[in-house]
Design an enzyme around this catalytic site. Structure first.
Site, PDB file in Angstrom:
ATOM      1  N   ASP A  39       0.848  -1.192   0.000  1.00 21.44           N
ATOM      2  CA  ASP A  39       0.000   0.000   0.000  1.00 21.44           C
ATOM      3  C   ASP A  39       0.891   1.253   0.000  1.00 21.44           C
ATOM      4  O   ASP A  39       1.792   1.372   0.841  1.00 21.44           O
ATOM      5  CB  ASP A  39      -0.868  -0.037   1.269  1.00 21.44           C
ATOM      6  CG  ASP A  39      -1.977   0.985   1.254  1.00 21.44           C
ATOM      7  OD1 ASP A  39      -2.419   1.381   0.166  1.00 21.44           O
ATOM      8  OD2 ASP A  39      -2.416   1.381   2.369  1.00 21.44           O
ATOM      9  N   ASP A  78       2.943   5.016  -5.485  1.00 18.21           N
ATOM     10  CA  ASP A  78       2.161   6.237  -5.311  1.00 18.21           C
ATOM     11  C   ASP A  78       3.016   7.445  -5.683  1.00 18.21           C
ATOM     12  O   ASP A  78       3.722   8.014  -4.857  1.00 18.21           O
ATOM     13  CB  ASP A  78       1.684   6.327  -3.856  1.00 18.21           C
ATOM     14  CG  ASP A  78       0.803   7.547  -3.633  1.00 18.21           C
ATOM     15  OD1 ASP A  78       0.662   8.359  -4.572  1.00 18.21           O
ATOM     16  OD2 ASP A  78       0.266   7.688  -2.519  1.00 18.21           O
ATOM     17  N   HIS A  88      -7.837   9.889   3.782  1.00 18.49           N
ATOM     18  CA  HIS A  88      -7.343   8.901   4.746  1.00 18.49           C
ATOM     19  C   HIS A  88      -7.687   9.316   6.174  1.00 18.49           C
ATOM     20  O   HIS A  88      -7.761  10.497   6.478  1.00 18.49           O
ATOM     21  CB  HIS A  88      -5.827   8.759   4.608  1.00 18.49           C
ATOM     22  CG  HIS A  88      -5.408   8.101   3.336  1.00 18.49           C
ATOM     23  ND1 HIS A  88      -4.766   8.765   2.323  1.00 18.49           N
ATOM     24  CD2 HIS A  88      -5.555   6.819   2.902  1.00 18.49           C
ATOM     25  CE1 HIS A  88      -4.522   7.926   1.333  1.00 18.49           C
ATOM     26  NE2 HIS A  88      -4.993   6.747   1.644  1.00 18.49           N
ATOM     27  N   GLY A  89      -7.865   8.327   7.037  1.00 18.65           N
ATOM     28  CA  GLY A  89      -8.064   8.613   8.451  1.00 18.65           C
ATOM     29  C   GLY A  89      -9.530   8.614   8.855  1.00 18.65           C
ATOM     30  O   GLY A  89     -10.419   8.274   8.068  1.00 18.65           O
ATOM     31  N   SER A 109     -12.929   4.113   4.567  1.00 14.64           N
ATOM     32  CA  SER A 109     -13.562   3.683   5.820  1.00 14.64           C
ATOM     33  C   SER A 109     -14.841   4.476   6.045  1.00 14.64           C
ATOM     34  O   SER A 109     -14.920   5.655   5.688  1.00 14.64           O
ATOM     35  CB  SER A 109     -12.601   3.897   7.002  1.00 14.64           C
ATOM     36  OG  SER A 109     -11.650   2.855   7.039  1.00 14.64           O
ATOM     37  N   ASN A 122     -10.261   0.457  -0.326  1.00 15.89           N
ATOM     38  CA  ASN A 122      -9.248   0.381   0.744  1.00 15.89           C
ATOM     39  C   ASN A 122      -9.831   0.742   2.101  1.00 15.89           C
ATOM     40  O   ASN A 122     -10.403   1.837   2.270  1.00 15.89           O
ATOM     41  CB  ASN A 122      -8.108   1.358   0.446  1.00 15.89           C
ATOM     42  CG  ASN A 122      -7.194   0.865  -0.640  1.00 15.89           C
ATOM     43  OD1 ASN A 122      -7.508  -0.089  -1.356  1.00 15.89           O
ATOM     44  ND2 ASN A 122      -6.046   1.512  -0.771  1.00 15.89           N
ATOM     45  N   SER A 160      -8.819   2.515   8.548  1.00 13.82           N
ATOM     46  CA  SER A 160      -9.268   3.203   9.772  1.00 13.82           C
ATOM     47  C   SER A 160     -10.390   2.451  10.487  1.00 13.82           C
ATOM     48  O   SER A 160     -10.443   2.439  11.723  1.00 13.82           O
ATOM     49  CB  SER A 160      -9.734   4.620   9.430  1.00 13.82           C
ATOM     50  OG  SER A 160      -8.642   5.373   8.952  1.00 13.82           O
TER      51      SER A 160
HETATM   52  P1  13P Z   1      -9.022   4.718   5.453  1.00 16.59           P
HETATM   53  O1  13P Z   1      -8.167   5.596   6.287  1.00 16.59           O
HETATM   54  O2  13P Z   1     -10.302   5.398   5.057  1.00 16.59           O
HETATM   55  O3  13P Z   1      -9.299   3.390   6.069  1.00 16.59           O
HETATM   56  O4  13P Z   1      -8.223   4.434   4.065  1.00 16.59           O
HETATM   57  C1  13P Z   1      -7.248   3.429   4.013  1.00 16.59           C
HETATM   58  C2  13P Z   1      -6.464   3.491   2.742  1.00 16.59           C
HETATM   59  O5  13P Z   1      -6.782   4.156   1.787  1.00 16.59           O
HETATM   60  C3  13P Z   1      -5.242   2.659   2.705  1.00 16.59           C
HETATM   61  O6  13P Z   1      -4.513   2.870   1.534  1.00 16.59           O
HETATM   62  O1  G3H Z   2      -3.412   4.798   3.606  1.00 18.80           O
HETATM   63  C1  G3H Z   2      -2.709   4.398   4.494  1.00 18.80           C
HETATM   64  C2  G3H Z   2      -3.068   3.329   5.430  1.00 18.80           C
HETATM   65  O2  G3H Z   2      -4.120   3.705   6.270  1.00 18.80           O
HETATM   66  C3  G3H Z   2      -1.862   2.844   6.166  1.00 18.80           C
HETATM   67  O3  G3H Z   2      -1.553   3.664   7.228  1.00 18.80           O
HETATM   68  O4  G3H Z   2       0.861   4.184   6.902  1.00 18.80           O
HETATM   69  O5  G3H Z   2      -0.241   4.386   9.171  1.00 18.80           O
HETATM   70  O6  G3H Z   2       0.209   2.129   8.176  1.00 18.80           O
HETATM   71  P1  G3H Z   2      -0.079   3.596   7.911  1.00 18.80           P
HETATM   72 ZN    ZN Z   3      -4.566   4.895   0.776  1.00 18.16          ZN
END
Ligand code: 13P
Ligand code: G3H
Ligand code: ZN
Length: 312
Positions: free
Chosen positions: A82, A104, A180-181, A216, A256, A259
């Protein structure tokens, strides 16, 4: 069933109007919770590892845990990097047995994103591994990157054909307003995604799998449990599930989720320790945490992504 790439999963998902869940993994309980849910409903899976997760848990430990899950469940499981941020990281994951990597380059100028992505695709394809690229930039917080709202940008549909044909990527992540988050939209505002961009991208790339990051849904019942047990997640807001369902019916083949796993796990641990202050055996609180992940993932697979029953 050996570890597989996402190629066949995406072909079936595109044709069937559903999406594959791509869940982030960091340890044994998370892997077990997700894979036990998928086994019960016979869903194919993508388990994804971020650079941060790889640093935390070690590549070999995660790979072996995922291999164990594939043996235990008999499911087709794709192991994906990822948010790979360099050729070297992607190469190391490919050499170490991952079947899919994301490079990315979304923060780079267009031409540099193409050059870096192309370099990863050449190495990956020569090793039977598939590649996800990204155009447009999501806001939000990841381990090493914090992208402010001002620095985020929607995908420009007029760029996608050139990007895909010049890089040779197998799937494309786009930015349509997710982030994200756990804090995705301003409190009091109505969550909105740019489905017009998704539709225009799909029109320009017929049959091509699209990926949605930051997906999420931050279920409020779990936010409440966290907050009632000493946590501080006021104003956590996610993507409404009906929007994810709609995206899955369109060209989005990979959704994906990280969170939500963190949220349900934290809710279970906080609640358990509050109710049982005398417990100090990690198995006592990690067991309900694993169970909570299993329930949430099952719900996603069946009711949101539509991939239950599609493993074989
Ligand atoms: P969330 O933070 O919405 O779970 O997204 C996760 C993600 O995109 C990981 O690449
Ligand atoms: O998009 C990113 C994922 O939520 C992974 O998060 O880099 O804190 O493991 P992380
Ligand atoms: Zn992501």
């Amino acid at each position: 069933m050996p570890i597989v790439t996402s190629k066949e999963m995406f072909e079936k998902a595109y044709a069937g109007g559903y999406a594959i869940g791509a869940f982030n993994v960091n340890n044994m309980e998370i892997i077990q919770g997700i894979t036990e849910a998928a086994k019960e409903v016979e869903a194919p899976l993508i388990l994804q590892v971020s650079a941060g997760a790889r640093k935390y848990a070690n590549h070999t430990y995660l790979m072996k845990l995922i291999e164990a899950a594939a043996i235990e469940t008999g499911l087709p499981i794709c192991v994906h990097l990822d948010h790979g941020d360099s050729f070297e990281l992607c190469k190391s994951c490919i050499d170490g047995g991952f079947t899919s990597v994301m490079i990315d380059g979304s923060h780079l100028p267009f031409a540099e994103n193409i050059a870096l992505t192309r370099q990863v695709v050449e190495y990956a394809h020569a090793h039977g591994v598939v590649v996800e690229g990204e155009l447009g930039r999501l806001a939000g917080v990841e381990d090493a990157v914090n992208v402010s709202e001002e620095d985020s940008s929607y995908t420009r549909p007029e760029e996608v054909e050139e990007f895909v044909s010049r890089t040779g990527v197998d799937s494309l992540a786009i930015a349509i307003g997710t982030s994200h988050g756990a804090f995705k939209f301003k409190p009091g505002t109505k969550p909105q995604l740019r489905f017009d961009i998704l539709e225009e991208v799909s029109r320009r790339l017929p049959g091509f799998p699209i990926v949605l990051h930051g997906s999420s849904s931050v279920p409020q019942e779990y936010v409440k449990i966290v907050n009632e047990n000493g946590g501080a997640l006021a104003d956590a807001i996610g993507v409404p599930e009906e929007m994810l369902r709609h995206a899955a019916e369109l060209s989005v083949c990979k959704i994906n989720i990280d969170s939500d796993l963190r949220l349900v796990m934290t809710a279970a641990v906080r609640q358990h320790l509050n109710q049982h202050p005398e417990h100090f055996d990690p198995r006592q609180y990690l067991k309900p945490a694993r169970e909570s992940i299993k329930e949430m993932v099952k719900h996603k697979l069946v009711n949101v992504l539509g991939c239950a029953g599609k493993a074989f």
